[in-house]
Write an enzyme that holds these catalytic residues in place. Structure first.
Site, PDB file in Angstrom:
ATOM      1  N   LYS A 200       0.778  -1.013   0.036  1.00  0.00           N
ATOM      2  CA  LYS A 200      -0.088   0.001  -0.065  1.00  0.00           C
ATOM      3  C   LYS A 200       0.910   1.310   0.002  1.00  0.00           C
ATOM      4  O   LYS A 200       0.503   2.210  -0.559  1.00  0.00           O
ATOM      5  CB  LYS A 200      -0.988  -0.026   1.240  1.00  0.00           C
ATOM      6  CG  LYS A 200      -1.922  -1.004   1.133  1.00  0.00           C
ATOM      7  CD  LYS A 200      -3.454  -0.915   1.600  1.00  0.00           C
ATOM      8  CE  LYS A 200      -4.468  -1.784   1.068  1.00  0.00           C
ATOM      9  NZ  LYS A 200      -5.698  -1.661   1.536  1.00  0.00           N
TER      10      LYS A 200
ATOM     11  N   LYS B 164      -3.825 -10.417  -5.885  1.00  0.00           N
ATOM     12  CA  LYS B 164      -5.149 -10.990  -5.350  1.00  0.00           C
ATOM     13  C   LYS B 164      -6.257 -10.124  -5.761  1.00  0.00           C
ATOM     14  O   LYS B 164      -5.944  -8.748  -6.231  1.00  0.00           O
ATOM     15  CB  LYS B 164      -4.973 -10.868  -3.722  1.00  0.00           C
ATOM     16  CG  LYS B 164      -5.138  -9.577  -3.041  1.00  0.00           C
ATOM     17  CD  LYS B 164      -5.372  -9.592  -1.688  1.00  0.00           C
ATOM     18  CE  LYS B 164      -6.016  -8.063  -1.153  1.00  0.00           C
ATOM     19  NZ  LYS B 164      -6.621  -8.078  -0.069  1.00  0.00           N
TER      20      LYS B 164
ATOM     21  N   LYS C  17     -10.747  -4.973  -3.968  1.00  0.00           N
ATOM     22  CA  LYS C  17     -11.648  -3.958  -3.952  1.00  0.00           C
ATOM     23  C   LYS C  17     -11.250  -2.646  -4.633  1.00  0.00           C
ATOM     24  O   LYS C  17     -11.987  -1.795  -5.362  1.00  0.00           O
ATOM     25  CB  LYS C  17     -12.233  -3.371  -2.688  1.00  0.00           C
ATOM     26  CG  LYS C  17     -13.307  -4.252  -1.915  1.00  0.00           C
ATOM     27  CD  LYS C  17     -13.791  -3.663  -0.793  1.00  0.00           C
ATOM     28  CE  LYS C  17     -13.877  -4.245   0.632  1.00  0.00           C
ATOM     29  NZ  LYS C  17     -12.735  -3.927   1.414  1.00  0.00           N
TER      30      LYS C  17
HETATM   31  P1  ATP Z   1      -8.535  -3.020  -0.029  1.00  0.00           P
HETATM   32  O1  ATP Z   1      -8.598  -3.168  -1.700  1.00  0.00           O
HETATM   33  O2  ATP Z   1      -9.487  -1.920   0.166  1.00  0.00           O
HETATM   34  O3  ATP Z   1      -7.270  -3.105   0.643  1.00  0.00           O
HETATM   35  P2  ATP Z   1      -9.456  -5.786   0.320  1.00  0.00           P
HETATM   36  O4  ATP Z   1     -10.617  -6.138  -0.843  1.00  0.00           O
HETATM   37  O5  ATP Z   1      -8.160  -6.421   0.267  1.00  0.00           O
HETATM   38  O6  ATP Z   1      -9.687  -4.346   0.476  1.00  0.00           O
HETATM   39  P3  ATP Z   1     -10.442  -6.065   3.008  1.00  0.00           P
HETATM   40  O7  ATP Z   1     -11.491  -5.236   3.724  1.00  0.00           O
HETATM   41  O8  ATP Z   1      -8.969  -5.556   3.339  1.00  0.00           O
HETATM   42  O9  ATP Z   1     -10.535  -6.184   1.480  1.00  0.00           O
HETATM   43  O10 ATP Z   1     -10.489  -7.365   3.515  1.00  0.00           O
HETATM   44  C1  ATP Z   1     -11.647  -8.158   4.197  1.00  0.00           C
HETATM   45  C2  ATP Z   1     -11.496  -9.559   4.357  1.00  0.00           C
HETATM   46  O11 ATP Z   1     -11.567 -10.111   2.758  1.00  0.00           O
HETATM   47  C3  ATP Z   1     -10.237 -10.092   4.878  1.00  0.00           C
HETATM   48  O12 ATP Z   1     -10.669 -11.172   5.547  1.00  0.00           O
HETATM   49  C4  ATP Z   1      -9.326 -10.431   3.774  1.00  0.00           C
HETATM   50  O13 ATP Z   1      -8.448 -11.388   3.936  1.00  0.00           O
HETATM   51  C5  ATP Z   1     -10.502 -11.088   2.764  1.00  0.00           C
HETATM   52  N1  ATP Z   1      -9.885 -10.923   1.312  1.00  0.00           N
HETATM   53  C6  ATP Z   1      -9.453  -9.861   0.820  1.00  0.00           C
HETATM   54  N2  ATP Z   1      -9.301 -10.116  -0.677  1.00  0.00           N
HETATM   55  C7  ATP Z   1      -9.412 -11.352  -0.721  1.00  0.00           C
HETATM   56  C8  ATP Z   1      -9.185 -12.221  -1.763  1.00  0.00           C
HETATM   57  N3  ATP Z   1      -8.723 -11.825  -3.013  1.00  0.00           N
HETATM   58  N4  ATP Z   1      -9.323 -13.614  -1.639  1.00  0.00           N
HETATM   59  C9  ATP Z   1      -9.876 -14.041  -0.392  1.00  0.00           C
HETATM   60  N5  ATP Z   1      -9.819 -13.190   0.729  1.00  0.00           N
HETATM   61  C10 ATP Z   1      -9.645 -11.910   0.644  1.00  0.00           C
END
Ligand code: ATP
Ligand code: LTN
Length: 335
Positions: A117, A199, A202
């Site tokens: 990040k 990965k 969002k």
């Molecule tokens: P951002 O893009 O804003 O960092 P993010 O999509 O990574 O957000 P978070 O809110 O940080 O999402 O994560 C919420 C939950 O979803 C956490 O438990 C995280 O481990 C899970 N998670 C996020 N991305 C993935 C993915 N690609 N596959 C499986 N689990 C995920």
């Protein structure tokens, strides 16, 4: 026999940084609902974590309400779980300060998420982004949670939370429970549809890389059709086939089929057929979430009732922890 055995406690959180992705859903949230009967579950929309990257205030407010509605649409029942918005319980931030004094600069510097990040937001490498995992540790330790359901990407943060708890316990005497991660077997790491070595996230700029759980069926199928794969034509799980491996994991996660069953189902068929099948299965799987969300988001009064009650319960659960922590570190009683 009376119910005297205390239920174990679960805590998890998700950031209101946009509509949840299929990764968030399969890796995390869809596993939260089934835990509600067996455990004392606490789920939070972590808006304080979200501001570690720049947010537009009006948008954050809207995203937070939508995230809360999505949480309920994904099966979290506010009567059986404590579901609240993180900033509504100030005990998290208070505990975070105390815990930051049991956290080393070096260990925070090693966090992969911080590295990723701070590269991505190189114009705003703020202290909150750096201490993000301490607030996450506070979220968990404030409730003395036993288990934390998360996707694989958060494992490192959870290990840090355990180290922080251990260090506090060493300095001040046994107090915090060391939390265990709870990571699903399939779908723990859903990858981007456009770059299957990254990965699914969002905040990805490319909307084709991500399935959002509110996408309609046509959009979902279109995105899967465009998914990056390889130049072979065999649907099987093998090293080097990142794109197909990802689609197989997703298909397996929503249908319950094993990789062998999937390979047999698509023997002799091309990637085109497979992609459409994955798209349809995912869209059907998400349909109830979409319908539930549409209803909930219209009822702001109900949402408010739920998150207010959730915050009150969360505050009560954590105030005692905080008073004990203050006493342990040597602060003078306020009353
Ligand atoms: P951002 O893009 O804003 O960092 P993010 O999509 O990574 O957000 P978070 O809110 O940080 O999402 O994560 C919420 C939950 O979803 C956490 O438990 C995280 O481990 C899970 N998670 C996020 N991305 C993935 C993915 N690609 N596959 C499986 N689990 C995920
Ligand atoms: N950092 C987590 C979100 C999060 C969390 C938590 C998860 C904040 N506090 C406590 C589990 C427990 C993420 O998913 N990025």
């Amino acid at each position: 026999m009376s119910e005297t055995i205390a239920k174990k406690t679960i805590f998890s959180g998700i950031q209101p940084t946009g509509t949840f992705t299929l990764g968030n859903y399969i890796g995390a949230i869809r596993n939260w609902g089934p835990l509600q009967d067996e455990y004392n579950c606490i789920y939070s929309i972590v808006d304080m974590h979200a501001i570690t990257v720049r947010q537009e205030p009006a948008k954050l407010r809207q995203n937070t309400l939508e995230a809360y509605a999505l949480l309920l649409a994904c099966g979290i029942d506010p009567k059986r779980s404590t579901a609240f918005i993180q900033s509504h319980n100030p005990n998290h931030a208070e505990l975070s300060w105390i815990l930051s004094c049991s956290t080393q600069f070096g260990e925070l510097s090693r966090m992969t998420q911080f590295k990723v990040k701070s590269e991505k937001h190189s114009d705003d490498v703020n202290a909150g982004l750096f201490t993000y995992p301490v607030l996450m540790a506070a979220d968990i330790l404030a409730y003395n949670a036993d288990l934390v359901p998360i996707g694989a990407d958060q494992k490192q943060h959870l290990e840090l939370a355990r180290n922080i708890a251990g260090r506090f316990n060493q300095k001040y005497g046994e107090f915090f429970t060391l939390p265990e991660p709870y990571i699903p077997k399939t779908g723990a790491r859903v990858m981007s549809l456009q770059d299957p070595t990254k990965k699914m996230s969002k905040s990805d700029e490319n909307p084709n890389a991500c399935i959002f759980i509110l996408d309609d069926k046509d959009t979902i199928i279109r995105k899967f059709k465009r998914a990056v794969t390889d130049s072979e034509a065999e649907v099987c799980y093998r090293e080097g086939k990142d794109g197909i491996n990802n689609l197989m994991s997703i298909y397996s996660a929503v249908t319950g089929k094993s990789f062998d069953e999937i390979t047999a189902e698509f023997a002799g068929k091309g990637y085109g057929d497979f992609k459409i099948a994955v798209g349809e299965a995912v869209a059907d799987h998400l349909e109830p979430v979409r319908t539930g969300f549409a209803k909930l988001i219209e009822d702001k009064a109900y949402l408010k009732e739920c998150y207010t009650a959730g915050a009150e319960a969360a505050f009560k659960m954590t105030r005692k922890t905080l008073s004990k922590v203050y006493r342990k570190v040597g602060f003078v009683d306020a009353r």
